[in-house]
Design a protein around this motif. Sequence first.
Motif, PDB file in Angstrom:
ATOM      1  N   HIS A  39       0.802  -1.223   0.000  1.00 29.28           N
ATOM      2  CA  HIS A  39       0.000   0.000   0.000  1.00 29.28           C
ATOM      3  C   HIS A  39       0.841   1.283   0.000  1.00 29.28           C
ATOM      4  N   SER A  40       2.053   1.191  -0.520  1.00 29.01           N
ATOM      5  CA  SER A  40       2.881   2.394  -0.676  1.00 29.01           C
ATOM      6  C   SER A  40       2.395   3.171  -1.904  1.00 29.01           C
ATOM      7  N   ARG A  41       2.479   4.499  -1.838  1.00 29.13           N
ATOM      8  CA  ARG A  41       2.014   5.322  -2.945  1.00 29.13           C
ATOM      9  C   ARG A  41       2.930   5.176  -4.162  1.00 29.13           C
ATOM     10  N   ILE A  42       2.311   5.189  -5.320  1.00 23.46           N
ATOM     11  CA  ILE A  42       3.048   5.153  -6.578  1.00 23.46           C
ATOM     12  C   ILE A  42       3.384   6.591  -6.973  1.00 23.46           C
ATOM     13  N   ARG A  43       4.638   6.853  -7.235  1.00 24.50           N
ATOM     14  CA  ARG A  43       5.083   8.186  -7.629  1.00 24.50           C
ATOM     15  C   ARG A  43       5.465   8.187  -9.110  1.00 24.50           C
ATOM     16  N   TYR A  44       5.041   9.228  -9.794  1.00 23.88           N
ATOM     17  CA  TYR A  44       5.401   9.373 -11.201  1.00 23.88           C
ATOM     18  C   TYR A  44       6.560  10.359 -11.309  1.00 23.88           C
ATOM     19  N   GLN A  45       7.566   9.965 -12.058  1.00 24.17           N
ATOM     20  CA  GLN A  45       8.754  10.793 -12.184  1.00 24.17           C
ATOM     21  C   GLN A  45       9.007  11.150 -13.643  1.00 24.17           C
ATOM     22  N   GLN A  50      17.745   8.832 -21.659  1.00 20.27           N
ATOM     23  CA  GLN A  50      19.125   8.420 -21.900  1.00 20.27           C
ATOM     24  C   GLN A  50      19.821   8.028 -20.598  1.00 20.27           C
ATOM     25  N   THR A  51      19.721   8.894 -19.574  1.00 18.93           N
ATOM     26  CA  THR A  51      20.426   8.635 -18.314  1.00 18.93           C
ATOM     27  C   THR A  51      19.584   7.841 -17.329  1.00 18.93           C
ATOM     28  N   HIS A  52      18.246   7.806 -17.574  1.00 20.30           N
ATOM     29  CA  HIS A  52      17.304   7.135 -16.672  1.00 20.30           C
ATOM     30  C   HIS A  52      17.261   7.799 -15.293  1.00 20.30           C
ATOM     31  N   LYS A  53      17.705   9.051 -15.236  1.00 22.50           N
ATOM     32  CA  LYS A  53      17.654   9.804 -13.977  1.00 22.50           C
ATOM     33  C   LYS A  53      16.517  10.805 -14.019  1.00 22.50           C
ATOM     34  N   GLU A  54      15.976  11.144 -12.823  1.00 21.53           N
ATOM     35  CA  GLU A  54      14.874  12.101 -12.744  1.00 21.53           C
ATOM     36  C   GLU A  54      15.373  13.500 -13.115  1.00 21.53           C
ATOM     37  N   VAL A  55      14.526  14.231 -13.844  1.00 23.97           N
ATOM     38  CA  VAL A  55      14.871  15.580 -14.290  1.00 23.97           C
ATOM     39  C   VAL A  55      14.133  16.604 -13.430  1.00 23.97           C
ATOM     40  N   PRO A  56      14.857  17.558 -12.815  1.00 20.53           N
ATOM     41  CA  PRO A  56      14.192  18.613 -12.029  1.00 20.53           C
ATOM     42  C   PRO A  56      13.230  19.403 -12.905  1.00 20.53           C
TER      43      PRO A  56
END
Length: 256
Positions: A39-45, A50-56
Amino acid sequence: MRSIWKGSIGFGLVNIPIKLYSAVQTSSLDFDMLDSRDHSRIRYQRVNEQTHKEVPYDKIVKGYKIDEDYVIMEERDFEDAAPEKSREIAIESFVDIEDVNPMFYETSYYTEPDSKNSKAYALLIQALKKSKKAGLARFVLRSTESLCIVHPVENVLVVTRIRFGQQIRSTEDLNVPSDKEVGKKELDMGLTLINQYAEKFDVSKFKDDYNDELLKIIHEKAKGKRPTIKKLKVKKASSDDLYDQLMNSLKTKKGA
């Protein structure tokens, strides 16, 4: 309320500075997406492919792809495309509001005069009421050009966005019956039934009952219970004859 747009309404040489406010609000329940296992919340990022890192968020820009390259757009580019429409709701003509098919309606916004002298604002309201007309205009909101009608609701000017003609799909591919399939006897009975159910439009009589019932289920489940739900009873016509169905409908209405 917080304004979402500042500009003006213009007709002829008259210019009315205004602020725009959203006139509608959602009534649906706010559900979170959860992982069924814990039951943890799903977060959309927002992730760089290319880098698979989150973008600010402040590093995200809009781009339009041409061939294999992107043209990066800035906010001023959208305004430069139509500077007058970005700051003015320019009324191009006045139309009968009854001529606007309900299929074209999208969403509505309240306007508020943005100056001490609101005489022109009051004038437009009174003139529209007396002429029974609405202003037809175009303006740009959130980088998108919109067609709209400007109409009075009591003492407020309302801007209602409407769809462009090309956004409405054609009915050519639909298989619909022709008028010839309905006899005069059935048509007269149908008109009688409509008149019997006719009343003045009063939207306050209608509430979002579905959400209320859903909340009851939520609160019962929170207590570890499952509420008793009434089974849906499908009303079946006693006859396949259209005239008989109309006649029985009239009798049901009278009985109610």
